[in-house]
Scaffold this active site. Structure first.
Site, PDB file in Angstrom:
ATOM      1  N   LYS A  36       0.823  -1.050   0.034  1.00 10.43           N
ATOM      2  CA  LYS A  36       0.201  -0.116  -0.135  1.00 10.43           C
ATOM      3  C   LYS A  36       1.041   1.218  -0.071  1.00 10.43           C
ATOM      4  O   LYS A  36       0.478   2.251  -0.863  1.00 10.43           O
ATOM      5  CB  LYS A  36      -1.117  -0.062   1.195  1.00 10.43           C
ATOM      6  N   THR A  37       2.061   1.493   0.650  1.00  6.41           N
ATOM      7  CA  THR A  37       3.228   2.463   0.573  1.00  6.41           C
ATOM      8  C   THR A  37       3.426   2.741  -0.741  1.00  6.41           C
ATOM      9  O   THR A  37       3.437   3.886  -1.259  1.00  6.41           O
ATOM     10  CB  THR A  37       4.058   2.365   1.598  1.00  6.41           C
ATOM     11  N   ASP A 222      -3.603   7.589   4.581  1.00  8.20           N
ATOM     12  CA  ASP A 222      -2.925   6.122   4.873  1.00  8.20           C
ATOM     13  C   ASP A 222      -3.912   5.681   6.290  1.00  8.20           C
ATOM     14  O   ASP A 222      -4.264   6.569   6.864  1.00  8.20           O
ATOM     15  CB  ASP A 222      -1.704   6.410   4.764  1.00  8.20           C
ATOM     16  N   GLU A 223      -3.682   4.481   6.290  1.00  3.24           N
ATOM     17  CA  GLU A 223      -4.054   3.770   7.825  1.00  3.24           C
ATOM     18  C   GLU A 223      -5.586   4.390   7.981  1.00  3.24           C
ATOM     19  O   GLU A 223      -6.027   4.730   9.162  1.00  3.24           O
ATOM     20  CB  GLU A 223      -3.162   4.119   8.734  1.00  3.24           C
ATOM     21  N   GLN A 253      -6.581  -4.398  10.417  1.00  2.34           N
ATOM     22  CA  GLN A 253      -5.519  -3.830  11.178  1.00  2.34           C
ATOM     23  C   GLN A 253      -6.231  -2.694  11.849  1.00  2.34           C
ATOM     24  O   GLN A 253      -5.296  -1.740  12.352  1.00  2.34           O
ATOM     25  CB  GLN A 253      -4.415  -3.532  10.244  1.00  2.34           C
ATOM     26  N   ARG A 611       3.903  -8.824  10.395  1.00  2.83           N
ATOM     27  CA  ARG A 611       5.067  -8.054  10.221  1.00  2.83           C
ATOM     28  C   ARG A 611       6.206  -8.940   9.838  1.00  2.83           C
ATOM     29  O   ARG A 611       7.338  -8.365   9.534  1.00  2.83           O
ATOM     30  CB  ARG A 611       5.795  -7.508  11.647  1.00  2.83           C
TER      31      ARG A 611
END
Length: 739
Positions: A36-37, A222-223, A253, A611
DNA sequence: TGCGTTGACCCTGGA
DNA sequence: GGTCAACGCA
């Protein structure tokens, strides 16, 4: 822009669809590790390449570090000038930027102070004292949580009062109102205000609202799953003029519900922004097949989710491992051995991280790793700008920049000792309250001196303080370093550190680091980056107020990271250790009673698992020493976390503990309950998370269990309330699911 | 009246 | 282990 073209060709079809989205609202559901980044940065780069003015692009990130990294990536794609012109930052940093420009319209001093949690608690404590609220039940932290909840839901004190159903709530409303007045008098905003005031400005001031809703042509978030209601409203307002809203999030998340994050922002996106498009990124590029399957299996137990299935082209890789340790020292030893083994095989330390639920867990790890000579860095705990010596000096700078900043003033007014204490403080406060509008404490103190109303000693101390602040104010136009050097000299701050033993060297180093940080502000100023001369200090203080420990993370240092699962969000490592997988810790005891909180704990575990690229070690301790009510350390036993059991058996290797007493394996009696054998008197069924039966109270859920002098003491939630009972009065309550 | 000491109480996460 | 109010000394 040829620089940009190769980036797009590297994208998968879904990623490309998002990046090339023509305009209008778009929700990108981006699973963990789905790139996504890359998508966000490629999207921004594409907008710029297609001729969008960089000054008209606003992107919200979750941390300052994420903002910095995004800017760096974009800089590589489109060059420094355009990247610098973008608005990229956290909600809070962006709020500061907007409010500084609009200070006059909002009724704030341009260099308004930003109160952190400690400042806020100080204000609330004073108010509680003034109202003579009983300490029990009216803890400042508790009151503040309620106030913060209200603010992130955009509920004013008046509305809060109107909605208050109980006497307690009405008290909170009263404190809330006084708290707001106190902040206003201090020219200060708290974190929640940084968002709420922007929303209020755009709502209540038609001219400003129209101006800011036209200011940007594209808004990206984002997020998005961790935005709260106020942030949603801010986004909505800023995108209202053009509708080009690009949000990226993952409902699985969402881990900040306790901070007001509202998952319905994601779930109802298409309703809030009619005509919204949806793109799903489900290909994971990060984790091995086994890790990804484990994560998918765990999160599938949640009901409140949009549902997705991450897949990967990667090989299965190694199985996950689980180790049950005897206690937290043994757990730390096992983790150390795991890290040793990786290092022996040629792995770098910075490819590994240890994740845990609570910061307190770092202590055992710290001593083990230090003893073994393994380099490590703890992220979190006491952040740099929260350290006493740093806060002291920053408070001086705040007092210089904003003479009304009461929290900063009270912090430094008797530092170094000037013979000013509670008695003088009471007089200052009385003097301040005697005028309308209320005087700032500093002005009130000056008035008392002028009026000759203080004793000789107090007057001397006050005069010294006021002269120092005046002198520093006179230096504001000059280099920050000179002002800071003068501050150290006049307060003899470093000398005062030497008087207090062992920590002096560390504190001194922190002061030097603060000086270095100030120097970079000057350097930026010299390079013409700051907004206007004289603002450098105020800008620095705003950055400092919003800085977190995680923002300081730098690449390159070869050390193992120790951090909470919350802090690990957005990071990835070749090897991840998740420690403390016990019922009551992860999931945390405070979440055991509520389905939605339990699901949030599961999402937290999911975030932790995802992660990892190649290797996962899960650990639990049969006994863990914790501070307990009643004082002192007690050993408390717990069951192994349910999340471990949610990982399919074929993906997980379970190791027996060295002593091989509790097996930790499902299906063999009470073996899943290491705490069950806590001490000879321990009742086997009375472990955290267990359902038990009590003669008098009936069925209940064990929230806490600890070894006391009279046997195992349990905190149990019964239908009639939470009670503390001895384990021997409890019997098994049947199946684990309290209906 | 300030200041150092003592004792009670606390502790999930963090911008 | 840390914070904060209460207490008693100088």
């Amino acid at each position: 822009m040829t620089l940009f073209t190769p980036v797009v060709s590297d994208l998968n079809p879904e990623q490309r669809a998002a990046v090339e989205h023509p305009g209008g609202p778009l929700l990108v559901i981006a699973g963990a590790g789905s790139g996504k980044t890359r998508v966000l940065t490629a999207r921004i780069a594409r907008l710029l390449a297609s001729g969008v003015d960089p000054r008209a692009v606003l992107a919200f990130t979750f941390t300052n570090r994420a903002a910095r990294e995004m800017r760096e990536r974009i800089e590589r794609a489109v060059g420094a000038a355009a990247a610098r012109a973008l608005w990229v930052g956290t909600f809070h940093a962006t709020g500061v930027r907007i409010l500084r420009q609009e200070a006059a319209r909002v009724g704030l001093p341009r260099d308004f102070a930003i109160y952190d949690r400690e400042d806020q608690e100080g204000v609330v404590r004073d108010i509680a004292r003034r109202l003579a609220l009983p300490e029990a039940g009216y803890r400042p932290a508790l009151l503040l949580d309620r106030i913060s909840d209200a603010k992130s839901a955009l509920v004013s004190p008046a509305e809060f009062e109107r909605l208050a159903p109980s006497p307690f709530e009405r008290r909170v409303a009263e404190v809330y109102g006084l708290y707001e007045a106190e902040l206003r008098a201090s020219g200060a905003l708290d974190f929640d205000d940084l968002i709420a005031r922007v929303v209020a400005l755009m709502r209540d001031d038609p001219e400003a609202g129209a101006r800011w809703s036209r200011r940007f042509a594209h808004v990206l978030v984002d997020e998005y799953q961790d935005t709260n209601h106020a942030q949603f409203r801010m986004v909505q307002a800023l995108a209202a003029g053009h509708g080009n809203l690009f949000v990226v999030g993952d409902d699985d998340q969402s881990i900040y519900g306790w901070r007001g994050a509202d998952l319905s922002n994601v779930l109802d996106f298409e309703r809030a922004f009619p005509g919204a498009a949806l793109v799903r990124l489900e290909q994971n590029y990060r984790s091995s097949g086994n890790i990804l399957r484990a994560a998918n299996a765990v999160i599938a137990n949640n009901r409140a989710r949009k549902g997705k299935n991450l897949w990967s082209e990667r090989e299965d890789g190694a199985r996950l491992r689980f180790a049950l340790a005897a206690d937290e020292a043994d757990e730390a030893r096992r983790i150390r051995r795991f890290l040793d083994a990786r290092a022996a095989a040629g792995g770098r330390y910075d490819e590994a991280a240890v994740l845990y639920r609570t910061n307190a867990q770092s202590r055992a790890l710290e001593s083990e790793l230090r003893g073994a000579g393994i380099p490590f860095e703890i992220v979190g705990g006491v952040a740099f700008y929260q350290r006493r010596e740093v806060k002291d000096l920053v408070a001086y700078l705040r007092a210089v920049v904003n003479p009304a900043d009461a929290a900063a003033f009270w912090r430094i007014w008797n530092l170094p000792r000037r013979g000013l204490g509670d008695a003088v403080r009471a007089r200052v406060e009385a003097r301040a309250a005697a005028e309308r509008p209320v005087l700032a404490p500093r002005a009130a103190l000056a008035a008392l001196v002028r009026e000759g109303a203080l004793t000789r000693a107090a007057a001397a101390g006050a005069t010294d303080l006021l002269a120092l602040l005046a002198e520093l104010e006179g230096m504001r136009a000059g280099p920050v370093e000179e002002l800071f050097a003068r501050l150290l000299e006049r307060t003899r701050y470093l000398e005062s550190l030497d008087e207090e033993a062992e920590s002096a060297a560390e504190r001194r180093a922190n002061v030097e680091e603060l000086a270095a940080a100030l120097a970079t502000v000057s350097a930026r100023e010299a390079a013409g980056e700051a907004e206007a001369p004289g603002d450098r200090l105020a800008a620095f203080l705003a950055d400092a107020a919003l800085a977190t420990d995680a923002d300081r993370l730098e690449e390159g240092a070869d050390r193992v990271l120790l951090l909470t699962a919350h802090n690990a969000k957005g990071l990835e490592f070749a090897a991840v250790v998740i420690a403390g997988l016990e019922e009551g810790l992860m999931p945390h005891a405070s979440a055991l009673e509520s389905d939605s909180e339990l699901e949030e704990e599961r999402r937290l575990f999911y975030v932790a698992l995802t992660r990892a690229r190649d290797e996962v070690l899960l650990t639990a301790a049969a006994y863990r020493r914790r501070f307990a009510p009643g004082g002192g350390m007690v050993a408390s036993g717990a069951r192994i976390s349910r999340f471990v059991d949610e990982i399919p058996a074929g993906l997980l290797d379970r190791e027996r503990p060295a002593g091989a007493r509790p097996t930790g394996r499902s299906g063999d009696g009470d073996g899943r309950s290491p705490g069950a054998t806590a001490g000879s008197r321990g009742a086997t069924h009375a472990a955290v998370g267990r359902v038990v039966y009590h003669e008098q109270f009936g069925r209940g859920l064990v929230l806490e269990a600890e070894e006391g002098s009279g046997g195992l003491k349990c905190t149990v939630r019964f239908a009639s309330g939470v009670k503390r009972v001895l384990g021997r009065f409890l019997s098994p309550g049947g199946h684990d699911d309290p209906a």
